[in-house]
Design an enzyme around this catalytic site. Structure first.
Site, short mmCIF file in Angstrom:
data_model
loop_
_atom_site.label_atom_id
_atom_site.label_comp_id
_atom_site.label_asym_id
_atom_site.label_seq_id
_atom_site.Cartn_x
_atom_site.Cartn_y
_atom_site.Cartn_z
N HIS A 85 2.46 14.54 1.63
CA HIS A 85 2.34 15.71 1.35
C HIS A 85 3.94 16.77 1.81
CE1 HIS A 85 -2.01 14.45 1.79
NE2 HIS A 85 -1.46 13.78 2.16
N HIS A 136 1.00 -1.48 -0.02
CA HIS A 136 -0.34 0.13 0.18
C HIS A 136 0.51 1.09 0.13
CE1 HIS A 136 -3.88 2.07 1.39
NE2 HIS A 136 -2.89 2.82 0.92
N ALA A 153 -4.36 15.04 5.39
CA ALA A 153 -4.31 13.80 6.22
C ALA A 153 -3.05 12.73 5.23
CB ALA A 153 -5.26 12.73 5.85
N ASN A 166 -5.25 7.36 -6.13
CA ASN A 166 -5.50 8.95 -6.22
C ASN A 166 -5.22 9.92 -6.10
OD1 ASN A 166 -3.81 7.60 -3.76
ND2 ASN A 166 -5.01 9.29 -2.05
N HIS A 221 1.55 5.74 -1.55
CA HIS A 221 1.47 6.45 -2.60
C HIS A 221 2.65 7.27 -3.25
CE1 HIS A 221 -3.08 6.78 -0.52
NE2 HIS A 221 -2.13 5.63 0.47
N LEU A 222 2.75 7.00 -4.56
CA LEU A 222 3.93 7.60 -5.52
C LEU A 222 3.67 9.32 -5.56
CD1 LEU A 222 5.71 4.53 -6.98
CD2 LEU A 222 6.93 5.70 -5.25
N ARG A 223 2.16 9.45 -5.65
CA ARG A 223 2.11 10.27 -6.58
C ARG A 223 2.12 10.80 -7.96
NH1 ARG A 223 -1.27 10.90 -2.04
NH2 ARG A 223 -0.91 11.45 -0.21
N LEU A 248 -5.47 9.43 7.95
CA LEU A 248 -6.86 8.70 7.83
C LEU A 248 -6.28 7.17 7.60
CD1 LEU A 248 -8.35 11.25 5.96
CD2 LEU A 248 -9.52 9.95 8.85
N HIS A 258 -10.62 1.31 1.22
CA HIS A 258 -10.23 2.11 2.61
C HIS A 258 -11.58 2.45 3.26
CE1 HIS A 258 -9.20 5.42 4.54
NE2 HIS A 258 -10.06 6.05 4.95
N ASP A 318 1.52 2.23 3.27
CA ASP A 318 0.64 3.65 3.58
C ASP A 318 1.13 4.76 3.49
OD1 ASP A 318 -1.26 5.35 2.39
OD2 ASP A 318 -2.37 5.01 4.85
N LYS A 329 -9.08 0.19 -6.04
CA LYS A 329 -9.12 0.53 -4.93
C LYS A 329 -10.99 1.20 -4.89
CE LYS A 329 -8.00 2.17 -0.80
NZ LYS A 329 -7.07 2.93 -0.74
N HIS A 348 -5.42 -0.10 5.68
CA HIS A 348 -3.79 -0.20 6.91
C HIS A 348 -5.28 0.20 7.93
CE1 HIS A 348 -7.06 2.83 5.19
NE2 HIS A 348 -6.26 3.91 4.12
N1 NCD Z 1 -3.64 7.26 4.79
C1 NCD Z 1 -3.74 9.11 4.45
O1 NCD Z 1 -4.28 9.73 5.44
N2 NCD Z 1 -4.01 9.87 3.37
C2 NCD Z 1 -3.77 9.31 1.69
C3 NCD Z 1 -4.60 8.20 1.98
C4 NCD Z 1 -5.33 7.35 2.30
O2 NCD Z 1 -4.83 6.29 2.38
O3 NCD Z 1 -6.74 6.88 3.15
C5 NCD Z 1 -2.97 9.81 1.28
O4 NCD Z 1 -3.73 9.84 -0.21
O5 NCD Z 1 -3.01 10.68 1.82
ZN ZN Z 2 -3.42 5.27 1.43
ZN ZN Z 3 -6.58 5.17 2.82
#
Ligand code: NCD
Ligand code: ZN
Ligand code: ZN
Length: 343
Positions: free
Chosen positions: A251, A14, A263, A42, A16-18, A219, A136, A247, A99, A174
């Site tokens: 940011h 899990h 988050a 996302n 996030h690479l943006r 989150l 999620h 996760d 997802k 998560h």
């Molecule tokens: N976990 C988080 O708090 N944020 C994640 C989104 C997610 O996994 O819910 C994100 O993309 O920033």
């Molecule tokens: Zn996530």
């Molecule tokens: Zn999530």
């Protein structure tokens, strides 16, 4: 006392690479630690088609440092309108999962699902084609207390989903509560959960220690200590249905340190070290390899990695900030000392 720990190279189930400059900034940290990662869809706009997932995968491969060996595993963002026909196209393109973001539940989830009943034909196609559903797991109703949203999600969404699609493989992402850990432990072989390092290490006090701490805000939000203990128990139980998913959710520091803070915790730079700390505190370092390197691959039906990595007991300080495109980012535990170091 153990001074070094050698494991099969782990995967991150899990992540996030943006995109763009942010992708280029964070990808090397993950590629250094993990052989593969499930890449969350996302983005803005979200990755909703097989063609968009292929293009995103190409941008990730182009951003990899030379010589790095890393395989991104792609996912699609499920919407109310994802056509069932997209599932065969996704499978042919190498996409492994979709997802589910309940609309409004978390960062970049505005285009998420408003009612899962709208997705039945698409879920049937996924079940048929063998694509996984990643969830999620929080309801979004404003009247439900934020600390209860995961537990309520189990009754309202998870139970009907498992009843209607018993063959679908589902990952409860998560997880943060006793209720979710217990649900997954009892749910049978087609339901699994990922656990983050921060939910294994911290309870909700971390959000308020000496003042409001935006870098600990993610989150689902951190919960009470009794929940953290239940998560540690699940992660170190040896059950193959609990495995590693950082996760890591980067940011920019200026976005986190705002009157309204997004988050997400950025844990990629020291992910494995943080998990080792949590497992060691539970006296369960011997359970880390299954959790980090075996069980996720087994659940996804992918081969386990064959190369190895070594963690050494060595004190080192995480930098206060790291570059993040034109901005900077603060990793979780910025400026603090860690006791394990990936070689
Ligand atoms: N976990 C988080 O708090 N944020 C994640 C989104 C997610 O996994 O819910 C994100 O993309 O920033
Ligand atoms: Zn996530
Ligand atoms: Zn999530």
């Amino acid at each position: 006392m153990l001074d070094a720990l050698t494991l099969t190279r782990p995967d991150d189930w899990h992540l996030h690479l943006r995109d763009g400059a942010a992708l280029a900034a964070v990808l090397p940290a993950t590629a250094r630690q993990f052989a593969r990662a499930i890449v969350m869809p996302n983005l803005r706009p979200p990755v909703t088609t097989a063609a968009a997932a292929v293009a995103y995968r190409e941008r990730i491969m182009a951003a990899l440092p030379t010589g790095a060996s890393f395989t991104p595993l792609m996912t699609l963002y499920l919407t109310d309108n994802t056509p069932p026909e997209e599932i065969a196209r996704a499978k042919a393109a190498g996409v492994v999962a979709l997802k589910l973001y309940p609309a409004g539940a978390t960062t970049n989830s505005d285009a998420g699902v408003t009612d899962l009943r709208k997705c039945h034909a698409t879920l049937e196609a996924m079940q048929r084609e063998g694509l996984l559903l990643l969830v999620h797991g929080e309801v979004t109703d404003a009247e439900i207390d934020i600390f209860d949203r995961e537990a309520v999600f189990i009754d309202r969404v998870m139970q009907p989903l498992r009843r209607d699609f018993p063959e679908l493989k589902v990952v409860f992402e998560h997880i943060t509560t006793t209720e979710a850990a217990q649900y997954v432990a009892e749910a049978g072989p087609r339901t699994a959960a990922t656990l983050t390092a921060h939910h294994l290490l911290y309870n909700r006090n971390a959000l308020f220690t000496g003042g409001l701490r935006p870098h600990y805000y993610c989150l689902p939000v951190l919960k009470k200590e009794k929940h953290r203990q239940a998560l540690v128990k699940a992660a170190t139980s040896g059950s193959p249905r609990f495995f590693l998913g950082t996760d890591s959710a980067p940011h920019a520091a200026v976005m986190k340190e705002q009157s309204v803070c997004g988050a997400g915790c950025y844990t990629a730079p020291a992910a494995l070290e943080l998990y080792a700390e949590a497992f060691e505190a539970a006296g369960a370092l011997d359970k880390l390899e299954g959790f980090a390197s075996h069980f996720g691959a087994d659940f996804y039906g992918l081969p386990r990695n064959t190369d190895r990595v070594t963690l050494k007991r060595e004190a080192w300080a995480l930098p206060e900030t790291l570059p993040f495109g034109d901005a900077t980012i603060k990793p979780l535990r910025a400026g603090e000392t860690l006791n394990w170091k990936l070689q």
